[in-house]
Design a protein around this motif. Structure first.
Motif, PDB file in Angstrom:
ATOM      1  N   LEU A   1      -8.457  25.424  13.062  1.00  0.00           N
ATOM      2  CA  LEU A   1      -8.877  24.590  14.189  1.00  0.00           C
ATOM      3  C   LEU A   1      -8.711  23.101  13.901  1.00  0.00           C
ATOM      4  N   SER A   2      -8.638  22.745  12.629  1.00  0.00           N
ATOM      5  CA  SER A   2      -8.469  21.333  12.281  1.00  0.00           C
ATOM      6  C   SER A   2      -7.019  20.952  12.017  1.00  0.00           C
ATOM      7  N   LEU A   3      -6.104  21.919  12.057  1.00  0.00           N
ATOM      8  CA  LEU A   3      -4.712  21.635  11.751  1.00  0.00           C
ATOM      9  C   LEU A   3      -4.058  20.612  12.688  1.00  0.00           C
ATOM     10  N   PRO A   4      -4.387  20.583  13.993  1.00  0.00           N
ATOM     11  CA  PRO A   4      -3.827  19.497  14.815  1.00  0.00           C
ATOM     12  C   PRO A   4      -4.171  18.114  14.294  1.00  0.00           C
ATOM     13  N   GLY A   5      -5.409  17.915  13.830  1.00  0.00           N
ATOM     14  CA  GLY A   5      -5.781  16.633  13.245  1.00  0.00           C
ATOM     15  C   GLY A   5      -5.054  16.380  11.941  1.00  0.00           C
ATOM     16  N   VAL A   6      -4.859  17.443  11.157  1.00  0.00           N
ATOM     17  CA  VAL A   6      -4.113  17.313   9.909  1.00  0.00           C
ATOM     18  C   VAL A   6      -2.678  16.875  10.193  1.00  0.00           C
ATOM     19  N   MET A   7      -2.032  17.521  11.168  1.00  0.00           N
ATOM     20  CA  MET A   7      -0.653  17.177  11.500  1.00  0.00           C
ATOM     21  C   MET A   7      -0.560  15.763  12.054  1.00  0.00           C
ATOM     22  N   THR A   8      -1.562  15.344  12.820  1.00  0.00           N
ATOM     23  CA  THR A   8      -1.571  13.972  13.334  1.00  0.00           C
ATOM     24  C   THR A   8      -1.636  12.977  12.185  1.00  0.00           C
ATOM     25  N   GLY A   9      -2.538  13.209  11.228  1.00  0.00           N
ATOM     26  CA  GLY A   9      -2.669  12.308  10.086  1.00  0.00           C
ATOM     27  C   GLY A   9      -1.429  12.291   9.225  1.00  0.00           C
ATOM     28  N   VAL A  10      -0.849  13.466   8.953  1.00  0.00           N
ATOM     29  CA  VAL A  10       0.353  13.538   8.125  1.00  0.00           C
ATOM     30  C   VAL A  10       1.517  12.824   8.797  1.00  0.00           C
ATOM     31  N   ALA A  11       1.691  13.061  10.105  1.00  0.00           N
ATOM     32  CA  ALA A  11       2.786  12.407  10.824  1.00  0.00           C
ATOM     33  C   ALA A  11       2.592  10.896  10.854  1.00  0.00           C
ATOM     34  N   LEU A  12       1.359  10.457  11.118  1.00  0.00           N
ATOM     35  CA  LEU A  12       1.080   9.023  11.197  1.00  0.00           C
ATOM     36  C   LEU A  12       1.366   8.326   9.872  1.00  0.00           C
ATOM     37  N   VAL A  13       0.848   8.881   8.789  1.00  0.00           N
ATOM     38  CA  VAL A  13       1.020   8.258   7.478  1.00  0.00           C
ATOM     39  C   VAL A  13       2.482   8.315   7.039  1.00  0.00           C
ATOM     40  N   THR A  14       3.145   9.459   7.243  1.00  0.00           N
ATOM     41  CA  THR A  14       4.534   9.592   6.823  1.00  0.00           C
ATOM     42  C   THR A  14       5.439   8.619   7.560  1.00  0.00           C
ATOM     43  N   ILE A  15       5.252   8.491   8.868  1.00  0.00           N
ATOM     44  CA  ILE A  15       6.092   7.588   9.663  1.00  0.00           C
ATOM     45  C   ILE A  15       5.906   6.147   9.211  1.00  0.00           C
ATOM     46  N   LEU A  16       4.667   5.748   8.960  1.00  0.00           N
ATOM     47  CA  LEU A  16       4.427   4.383   8.496  1.00  0.00           C
ATOM     48  C   LEU A  16       5.014   4.155   7.099  1.00  0.00           C
ATOM     49  N   LEU A  17       4.949   5.169   6.251  1.00  0.00           N
ATOM     50  CA  LEU A  17       5.474   5.028   4.893  1.00  0.00           C
ATOM     51  C   LEU A  17       6.998   4.950   4.871  1.00  0.00           C
ATOM     52  N   LEU A  18       7.653   5.534   5.851  1.00  0.00           N
ATOM     53  CA  LEU A  18       9.113   5.483   5.880  1.00  0.00           C
ATOM     54  C   LEU A  18       9.617   4.049   6.011  1.00  0.00           C
ATOM     55  N   GLY A  19       8.820   3.189   6.621  1.00  0.00           N
ATOM     56  CA  GLY A  19       9.207   1.792   6.749  1.00  0.00           C
ATOM     57  C   GLY A  19       8.421   0.858   5.848  1.00  0.00           C
ATOM     58  N   GLU A  20       7.706   1.387   4.869  1.00  0.00           N
ATOM     59  CA  GLU A  20       6.865   0.578   3.984  1.00  0.00           C
ATOM     60  C   GLU A  20       7.711  -0.373   3.144  1.00  0.00           C
ATOM     61  N   TYR A  21       7.206  -1.586   2.988  1.00  0.00           N
ATOM     62  CA  TYR A  21       7.893  -2.608   2.194  1.00  0.00           C
ATOM     63  C   TYR A  21       6.994  -3.209   1.122  1.00  0.00           C
ATOM     64  N   LEU A  22       5.756  -3.524   1.492  1.00  0.00           N
ATOM     65  CA  LEU A  22       4.895  -4.318   0.618  1.00  0.00           C
ATOM     66  C   LEU A  22       4.524  -3.580  -0.663  1.00  0.00           C
ATOM     67  N   ILE A  23       4.039  -2.351  -0.552  1.00  0.00           N
ATOM     68  CA  ILE A  23       3.561  -1.622  -1.725  1.00  0.00           C
ATOM     69  C   ILE A  23       4.679  -1.366  -2.737  1.00  0.00           C
ATOM     70  N   PRO A  24       5.863  -0.876  -2.325  1.00  0.00           N
ATOM     71  CA  PRO A  24       6.944  -0.725  -3.326  1.00  0.00           C
ATOM     72  C   PRO A  24       7.384  -2.055  -3.935  1.00  0.00           C
ATOM     73  N   GLN A  25       7.341  -3.118  -3.140  1.00  0.00           N
ATOM     74  CA  GLN A  25       7.784  -4.415  -3.646  1.00  0.00           C
ATOM     75  C   GLN A  25       6.847  -4.936  -4.729  1.00  0.00           C
ATOM     76  N   LEU A  26       5.539  -4.805  -4.523  1.00  0.00           N
ATOM     77  CA  LEU A  26       4.572  -5.367  -5.469  1.00  0.00           C
ATOM     78  C   LEU A  26       4.261  -4.413  -6.618  1.00  0.00           C
ATOM     79  N   LEU A  27       3.983  -3.158  -6.310  1.00  0.00           N
ATOM     80  CA  LEU A  27       3.620  -2.204  -7.359  1.00  0.00           C
ATOM     81  C   LEU A  27       4.841  -1.544  -7.997  1.00  0.00           C
ATOM     82  N   GLY A  28       5.973  -1.586  -7.301  1.00  0.00           N
ATOM     83  CA  GLY A  28       7.195  -1.036  -7.874  1.00  0.00           C
ATOM     84  C   GLY A  28       8.008  -2.077  -8.613  1.00  0.00           C
ATOM     85  N   GLY A  29       7.699  -3.364  -8.390  1.00  0.00           N
ATOM     86  CA  GLY A  29       8.365  -4.434  -9.113  1.00  0.00           C
ATOM     87  C   GLY A  29       9.860  -4.497  -8.918  1.00  0.00           C
TER      88      GLY A  29
END
Length: 288
Positions: free
Chosen positions: A203-231
Motif C-alpha cells: 500500500l505504500s509502494l506508490p509513495g516509494v515510487m514517487t520518492g525514488v522517481a523524484l530523487v533519481t530525476i533530480l540526481l541525473l542533473g546534479e552538479y554541486l555534490i559531485p563537484q565539491l565532494l568528488g573534487g
C-alpha cells in the motif's frame, strides 16, 4: 448566439490555465527547442554556436561516457540508499510515533532545507577532509584513509542532501494507511513481519515510487555534490554540461548532451509511472 454552459466552462478553464501554460511554454518548451536547434549545429571558431545541420554532436557522445557512466550508476545507487534510510524513518513517523510528537519530528526532517545545500556540502568537505574523520583515524593508528574526492563521498552527500525528498512521499503514503487493515491482519493471525510485507509495503509502494522517481530525476542533473565532494574526479552529466557551456564554450555538444539527459529523465519518469500504475491499479498523478 448565447454561449452554452459547457462552452462557458471551457472558456473559464482555458482562462485559468493560460498563465501557467504561457509560463511553461516560455521557460520550458522554448528553451528545449533552442537546445534541439543548437544540438544539430557546430561550434563557432571562437566558441558558441554556428548554424549547421549535422548529427556529429550526437555521434561524439561517447567522448563523455565517464560522465554518463557515473550518473547512471551513482544516481540510482544514491536513490536506493536514500530509500533504505527513508523508509524506516517514514514508517516510524507515520505508524509508531505518537501524534503529539509527530509534527515536531516531521519538522526536524525538513529543517536541513532551511540551510543552503552549498553550505551543508562544504560542511561535509571539512568532515571528510584531512582535518576531519581521516585525522581522527590517523590518531588511532589508521593512516592514509582518503574519504574526500571518492564515489563514496559523493554517495554520502547525495543521501544527506536528498533524504528529506525521499522521506516525505513515503510518509504521506504511510500516514494515509488505514490502520484497520493492520488490525485485521493481526486478528487473522499474521505476524508483524508478514503484515508488513503483505499489507503495509504494497500500500505504500506508490509513495516509494514517487520518492525514488523524484530523487533519481533530480540526481541525473546534479552538479554541486559531485563537484565539491568528488573534487572533479567523479563527473556527472551536470558537471559535463557546465564544462561544455562555460569552459569549452562548445554549445552544440553541450546541447546534445542536455537533450539526451532530458530523454533519460522522460524514460525514468515513464517507467516509474508505469510501475506505480501497475502496483496500485490507478494512475499516479503525483509523479507528474
Amino acid at each position: 448566439m448565447p454561449l452554452t454552459m459547457t462552452t462557458k466552462r471551457r472558456l473559464v478553464t482555458a482562462a485559468l490555465l493560460a498563465p501557467a501554460s504561457a509560463w511553461l511554454f516560455v521557460f520550458l518548451v522554448l528553451p528545449f527547442i533552442a537546445m534541439l536547434v543548437f544540438s544539430v549545429g557546430e561550434r563557432g571558431p571562437a566558441g558558441g554556436y554556428q548554424a549547421a545541420f549535422t548529427f556529429a554532436q550526437y555521434a561524439n557522445l561517447p567522448a563523455r561516457s565517464a560522465a554518463y557512466w557515473n550518473t547512471l550508476m551513482l544516481a540510482p545507487a544514491g536513490a536506493f540508499l536514500c530509500l533504505l534510510v527513508a523508509y524506516p524513518t517514514a514508517y516510524y513517523l507515520a505508524v509508531k510515533a505518537s501524534p503529539r510528537h509527530r509534527l515536531l519530528l516531521v519538522s526536524l526532517v525538513v529543517v536541513p532545507f532551511w540551510t543552503s545545500l552549498l553550505v551543508r556540502t562544504y560542511a561535509w568537505m571539512y568532515i571528510l577532509g584531512s582535518r576531519g574523520i581521516p585525522n581522527l583515524l590517523d590518531m588511532i593508528g589508521i593512516a592514509d584513509v582518503r574519504l574526500l574526492n571518492t564515489p563514496g563521498a559523493v554517495l554520502l552527500g547525495i543521501v544527506y542532501g536528498y533524504l528529506p525528498l525521499m522521506i516525505m512521499p513515503i510518509y504521506v503514503s504511510l500516514e494515509k494507511l488505514d490502520r484497520r487493515l493492520l488490525e485485521a491482519s493481526a486478528d487473522l493471525g499474521a505476524k508483524p513481519l508478514s503484515t508488513f510485507f503483505s499489507v503495509t509495503l504494497p500500500l505504500s509502494l506508490p509513495g516509494v515510487m514517487t520518492g525514488v522517481a523524484l530523487v533519481t530525476i533530480l540526481l541525473l542533473g546534479e552538479y554541486l555534490i559531485p563537484q565539491l565532494l568528488g573534487g572533479g574526479k567523479v563527473f556527472f552529466i551536470g558537471n559535463a554540461l557546465v564544462d561544455l557551456f562555460l569552459q569549452s564554450r562548445n554549445w552544440p555538444f553541450g546541447s546534445a548532451i542536455a537533450v539526451t539527459l532530458v530523454a533519460i529523465v522522460v524514460v525514468v519518469l515513464t517507467v516509474a509511472m508505469r510501475i506505480a500504475w501497475r502496483i496500485s491499479g490507478t494512475r499516479q498523478v503525483d509523479l507528474v
